[in-house]
Design an enzyme around this catalytic site. Structure first.
Site, PDB file in Angstrom:
ATOM      1  CG  HIS A 102      -2.130  -0.819   1.119  1.00 54.46           C
ATOM      2  ND1 HIS A 102      -3.040  -0.648   0.095  1.00 54.46           N
ATOM      3  CD2 HIS A 102      -2.592  -1.836   1.899  1.00 54.46           C
ATOM      4  CE1 HIS A 102      -4.030  -1.527   0.250  1.00 54.46           C
ATOM      5  NE2 HIS A 102      -3.777  -2.265   1.325  1.00 54.46           N
ATOM      6  CB  CYS A 154      -1.970   3.970  -3.925  1.00 55.28           C
ATOM      7  SG  CYS A 154      -2.999   2.514  -4.234  1.00 55.28           S
TER       8      CYS A 154
END
Length: 339
Positions: A102, A154
């Site tokens: 992430h 991301c």
């Protein structure tokens, strides 16, 4: 800024090679991903073919997956491994960081955001912001050392606080692939301008773009600055290590976790799931053909677009990069006449 530049080529590095690979699936949490550890395992044989040994002396691996008994990607372990990666770095060394997990954003003082990497224990230990990664990794690299970062996460275009970003419109890519001297551009306020560009206004970005030479690193001379200062004159005089980051997406985008990577032509021997960026990169590199930076970026973007992914991979750099030069992990950029 003047537009005249000496010819720039790559010089092969002959020092040690080190790699750090991090794959975090966040098992049994609401943040669980499925392909990050697989990404690391797919990258390892590709890196070995490119000269990065997989032995314990030359490579560290942090994984969060079922059955893994090695170190996990907690914040403390990630910081320790990053310290190992850059420790005693010297001119001639080629280093590599691959992160699949992430990525996040945290509000920055004064507005905007800090991009972050997200450790396994981020809820208790916190995230790794771009400013800390710059301080602990980029800042410490000496001139003549190369670090390549592959960030499959991301909001990753700004995760290292690097100043050069290749926005990479289709027209610019075509010019670069045609052999024109299209370089990464230095944009001293690129983060805020890039956010405006993503929102539809490009005038701020392109009005601030300027090409600088090799000596752009004065800001850390006294150790008081965090990130790049906005006065280009203050960035002159100190050459530091070269960092090239391939990020999964723009700072405002998310990177996909793909359930089945067979559509990328990859075998499922390490599991069917994987990150879209890593899958596209491995697919491009394992062809064994020499590609330029522009061609590699274009191949990844086309492959992701063809499969319906909205994310747009980016090249971000600490120094100017000639996109028409061959992509390699063990080279530094030298101007004509340099040794």
């Amino acid at each position: 800024m003047g537009s005249q530049h000496k010819a720039v080529t790559q010089k092969a590095l002959t020092g040690r090679r080190r790699s750090l690979l991090i794959g975090c699936n966040y098992l049994n949490t609401q943040n669980e991903l499925h392909g990050c550890a697989n990404d690391v395992r797919r990258m390892m044989p590709v890196l070995e073919k490119l000269g990065f040994a997989s032995d314990g002396v030359s490579q560290k691996v942090l994984l969060d997956e079922q059955g893994w008994d090695g170190p996990k990607p907690t914040k403390a372990n990630m910081l320790e491994a990053l310290e190992w990666l850059v420790a005693d770095a010297q001119a001639g060394d080629a280093l590599l960081l691959h992160y699949s997990g992430h990525g996040g954003r945290e509000p920055a003082e004064g507005g905007g955001y800090h991009e972050t990497l997200v450790p396994l224990d981020f809820e208790t230990a916190g995230m790794l912001p771009d400013t800390e990664l710059f301080e602990k990794v980029v800042k410490r690299l000496p001139h003549g050392c190369r670090l390549t970062c592959i960030l499959d996460s991301c909001h990753s275009a700004g995760a290292l606080d690097l100043p050069y970003i290749f926005v990479g419109t289709e027209d610019q890519l075509q010019k670069a692939m045609a052999g024109e001297a299209v370089r990464m551009a230095m944009e001293v306020r690129w983060k805020s301008d890039f956010e405006k560009w993503a929102a539809g206004s490009s005038k701020e970005l392109f009005s601030d773009v300027g090409s600088l030479g090799k000596n752009v690193w004065q800001m850390y001379q006294d150790g008081s600055a965090t990130g790049f200062v906005t006065d280009a004159a203050q960035n002159e005089g100190l050459a530091m290590g070269e960092v090239v980051a391939i990020s999964g997406c723009r700072s405002d985008q998310t990177s996909a976790d793909v359930a089945d990577v067979s559509s990328f032509g990859l075998a499922a021997t390490t599991g069917s799931a994987g990150g879209a960026l890593t899958s596209a990169l491995v697919e491009a590199l394992q062809r064994g053909q020499e590609v330029t930076y522009a061609e590699l970026l274009e191949q990844m973007r086309q492959e992701l677009a063809k499969k319906g992914f909205a994310q747009v991979p980016q090249f971000v750099s600490s120094l100017l990069v000639e996109l028409k030069q061959p992509f390699r992990l063990d080279g530094i950029w030298v101007e004509e006449g340099e040794q």
